[in-house]
Design a protein around this motif. Structure first.
Motif, PDB file in Angstrom:
ATOM      1  N   VAL A  83       0.847  -1.186   0.000  1.00  0.00           N
ATOM      2  CA  VAL A  83       0.000   0.000   0.000  1.00  0.00           C
ATOM      3  C   VAL A  83       0.885   1.239   0.000  1.00  0.00           C
ATOM      4  N   ALA A  84       0.503   2.216  -0.799  1.00  0.00           N
ATOM      5  CA  ALA A  84       1.333   3.414  -0.958  1.00  0.00           C
ATOM      6  C   ALA A  84       1.152   4.380   0.203  1.00  0.00           C
ATOM      7  N   GLU A  85      -0.092   4.651   0.558  1.00  0.00           N
ATOM      8  CA  GLU A  85      -0.363   5.624   1.613  1.00  0.00           C
ATOM      9  C   GLU A  85      -1.384   5.064   2.591  1.00  0.00           C
ATOM     10  N   LEU A  86      -1.097   5.246   3.870  1.00  0.00           N
ATOM     11  CA  LEU A  86      -2.025   4.832   4.916  1.00  0.00           C
ATOM     12  C   LEU A  86      -2.719   6.062   5.479  1.00  0.00           C
ATOM     13  N   GLU A  87      -3.939   5.864   5.936  1.00  0.00           N
ATOM     14  CA  GLU A  87      -4.686   6.953   6.551  1.00  0.00           C
ATOM     15  C   GLU A  87      -5.500   6.385   7.709  1.00  0.00           C
ATOM     16  N   PRO A  88      -5.871   7.209   8.669  1.00  0.00           N
ATOM     17  CA  PRO A  88      -6.735   6.723   9.748  1.00  0.00           C
ATOM     18  C   PRO A  88      -8.103   6.332   9.191  1.00  0.00           C
ATOM     19  N   VAL A  89      -8.519   5.109   9.476  1.00  0.00           N
ATOM     20  CA  VAL A  89      -9.791   4.603   8.966  1.00  0.00           C
ATOM     21  C   VAL A  89     -10.611   4.053  10.133  1.00  0.00           C
ATOM     22  N   ALA A  90     -11.834   4.542  10.272  1.00  0.00           N
ATOM     23  CA  ALA A  90     -12.744   4.023  11.298  1.00  0.00           C
ATOM     24  C   ALA A  90     -13.296   2.687  10.807  1.00  0.00           C
ATOM     25  N   THR A 104     -26.263  -9.410   0.006  1.00  0.00           N
ATOM     26  CA  THR A 104     -26.264 -10.262   1.197  1.00  0.00           C
ATOM     27  C   THR A 104     -27.614 -10.913   1.465  1.00  0.00           C
ATOM     28  N   ASP A 105     -28.596 -10.687   0.582  1.00  0.00           N
ATOM     29  CA  ASP A 105     -29.928 -11.290   0.729  1.00  0.00           C
ATOM     30  C   ASP A 105     -30.482 -11.023   2.130  1.00  0.00           C
ATOM     31  N   HIS A 106     -30.772 -12.104   2.876  1.00  0.00           N
ATOM     32  CA  HIS A 106     -31.356 -11.958   4.210  1.00  0.00           C
ATOM     33  C   HIS A 106     -30.313 -12.133   5.317  1.00  0.00           C
ATOM     34  N   ALA A 107     -29.057 -12.067   4.975  1.00  0.00           N
ATOM     35  CA  ALA A 107     -27.995 -12.214   5.969  1.00  0.00           C
ATOM     36  C   ALA A 107     -28.003 -11.026   6.931  1.00  0.00           C
ATOM     37  N   THR A 108     -27.454 -11.247   8.118  1.00  0.00           N
ATOM     38  CA  THR A 108     -27.437 -10.224   9.165  1.00  0.00           C
ATOM     39  C   THR A 108     -26.002  -9.883   9.542  1.00  0.00           C
ATOM     40  N   LEU A 109     -25.746  -8.599   9.754  1.00  0.00           N
ATOM     41  CA  LEU A 109     -24.427  -8.140  10.180  1.00  0.00           C
ATOM     42  C   LEU A 109     -24.499  -7.624  11.608  1.00  0.00           C
ATOM     43  N   GLU A 110     -23.590  -8.098  12.452  1.00  0.00           N
ATOM     44  CA  GLU A 110     -23.452  -7.603  13.819  1.00  0.00           C
ATOM     45  C   GLU A 110     -22.045  -7.030  13.973  1.00  0.00           C
ATOM     46  N   VAL A 111     -21.954  -5.817  14.515  1.00  0.00           N
ATOM     47  CA  VAL A 111     -20.658  -5.142  14.621  1.00  0.00           C
ATOM     48  C   VAL A 111     -20.400  -4.722  16.061  1.00  0.00           C
ATOM     49  N   GLU A 112     -19.268  -5.142  16.594  1.00  0.00           N
ATOM     50  CA  GLU A 112     -18.853  -4.707  17.921  1.00  0.00           C
ATOM     51  C   GLU A 112     -18.224  -3.315  17.818  1.00  0.00           C
ATOM     52  N   GLU A 113     -17.876  -2.757  18.954  1.00  0.00           N
ATOM     53  CA  GLU A 113     -17.158  -1.482  18.941  1.00  0.00           C
ATOM     54  C   GLU A 113     -15.785  -1.712  18.324  1.00  0.00           C
ATOM     55  N   MET A 114     -15.456  -0.925  17.304  1.00  0.00           N
ATOM     56  CA  MET A 114     -14.236  -1.143  16.542  1.00  0.00           C
ATOM     57  C   MET A 114     -13.302   0.062  16.649  1.00  0.00           C
ATOM     58  N   PRO A 115     -11.992  -0.166  16.543  1.00  0.00           N
ATOM     59  CA  PRO A 115     -11.026   0.931  16.649  1.00  0.00           C
ATOM     60  C   PRO A 115     -10.830   1.658  15.323  1.00  0.00           C
ATOM     61  N   VAL A 116     -10.048   2.708  15.371  1.00  0.00           N
ATOM     62  CA  VAL A 116      -9.566   3.390  14.169  1.00  0.00           C
ATOM     63  C   VAL A 116      -8.179   2.828  13.877  1.00  0.00           C
ATOM     64  N   ILE A 117      -7.931   2.450  12.627  1.00  0.00           N
ATOM     65  CA  ILE A 117      -6.650   1.845  12.271  1.00  0.00           C
ATOM     66  C   ILE A 117      -5.999   2.603  11.124  1.00  0.00           C
ATOM     67  N   ASN A 118      -4.716   2.361  10.919  1.00  0.00           N
ATOM     68  CA  ASN A 118      -4.009   2.904   9.763  1.00  0.00           C
ATOM     69  C   ASN A 118      -4.122   1.903   8.620  1.00  0.00           C
ATOM     70  N   ALA A 119      -4.705   2.333   7.502  1.00  0.00           N
ATOM     71  CA  ALA A 119      -4.915   1.409   6.388  1.00  0.00           C
ATOM     72  C   ALA A 119      -5.142   2.177   5.098  1.00  0.00           C
ATOM     73  N   ASP A 120      -5.061   1.447   3.997  1.00  0.00           N
ATOM     74  CA  ASP A 120      -5.478   1.955   2.696  1.00  0.00           C
ATOM     75  C   ASP A 120      -6.972   1.654   2.587  1.00  0.00           C
ATOM     76  N   ARG A 121      -7.801   2.684   2.579  1.00  0.00           N
ATOM     77  CA  ARG A 121      -9.246   2.495   2.645  1.00  0.00           C
ATOM     78  C   ARG A 121      -9.777   1.638   1.490  1.00  0.00           C
ATOM     79  N   SER A 122      -9.303   1.893   0.282  1.00  0.00           N
ATOM     80  CA  SER A 122      -9.796   1.164  -0.883  1.00  0.00           C
ATOM     81  C   SER A 122      -9.460  -0.319  -0.796  1.00  0.00           C
TER      82      SER A 122
END
Length: 222
Positions: A83-90, A104-122
């Motif tokens: 990755v060329a450039e990292l940025e803070p990503v929630a 996702t049709d009828h699938a369900t997503l559950e999300v816990e509290e997540m941190p902010v990380i350094n990453a290439d968003r795309s």
């Protein structure tokens, strides 16, 4: 010692040039294939309006798979690219945005509290989208997918049938799939994105005996 350093530098430059040629080639092939497939798609839609037959439905499914293969092959052409450039990503934002962008049709997503990380968003979006597709394709439309944080990374788990321990090392190989409609490249792309960030990815069993993908070595933003 100087010669060894020079040889290593020449080798690295050669690999970089080879990767650039591969990416360019994949882009050209992708462009040239999309044009005739676009014509086929338009003609197929007209034919479906004029008559109903399962043969046209099967042709449409094959066309969708061809387009998915092109997308995956173009993504795989980036293999080896850091990755060329990292940025803070929630993470929580990306996780939910990717869910909305995948069938996702009828699938369900559950999300816990997540941190902010350094990453290439795309590239990070590629990782989550392919994990979601994998869960729905192999676990059915009523699967529950859960994303959560770990001490040094994050995980994505599902309530599907899981992956036998004997096959877990093979799931990241290009072409691996138990579904005929799958391209077999999704989890390879997941591993590729992790490698590009210098992260590690592993698959184990979830609390519900489904599959759990753990991405570690991730740096959070304080």
């Amino acid at each position: 010692v100087l010669r060894d350093v020079s040889d290593q530098k020449a080798y690295e430059q050669g690999i970089e040039a080879q990767n650039e040629r591969l990416t360019e080639f994949a882009g050209i092939v992708s462009h040239d294939l999309r044009n005739p497939l676009g014509v086929v798609e338009a003609r197929l839609e007209l034919a479906q309006q004029e008559c109903e037959t399962e043969h046209l439905d099967e042709a449409s499914d094959a066309l969708d798979r061809s387009q998915a293969l092109i997308d995956d092959l173009l993504t795989l052409a980036q293999e080896g690219e850091r990755v060329a450039e990292l940025e803070p990503v929630a993470l929580s934002d990306v996780i939910e945005q990717c869910w909305d962008g995948v069938e996702t049709d009828h699938a369900t997503l559950e999300v816990e509290e997540m941190p902010v990380i350094n990453a290439d968003r795309s590239r990070l979006r590629q990782l989550f989208e392919n994990l979601y597709r994998n869960a729905v394709e192999h676990s059915g439309s009523n699967v529950t997918v859960r994303a959560g944080a770990m001490d040094n990374g994050f995980y994505v788990a599902d309530t599907g049938p899981g992956i036998p321990e004997s096959e877990r090392a093979a799931v990241f190989e290009a072409g691996y799939s138990h579904k005929k409609e799958g391209t077999g490249f999704g989890l390879r792309i997941v591993e590729q994105v992790a490698d590009a960030h210098d992260w590690d990815v592993a698959v184990t069993e979830s609390a519900q005996e489904g599959a759990r993908f753990e991405i570690t070595g991730v740096k959070t933003v304080n």
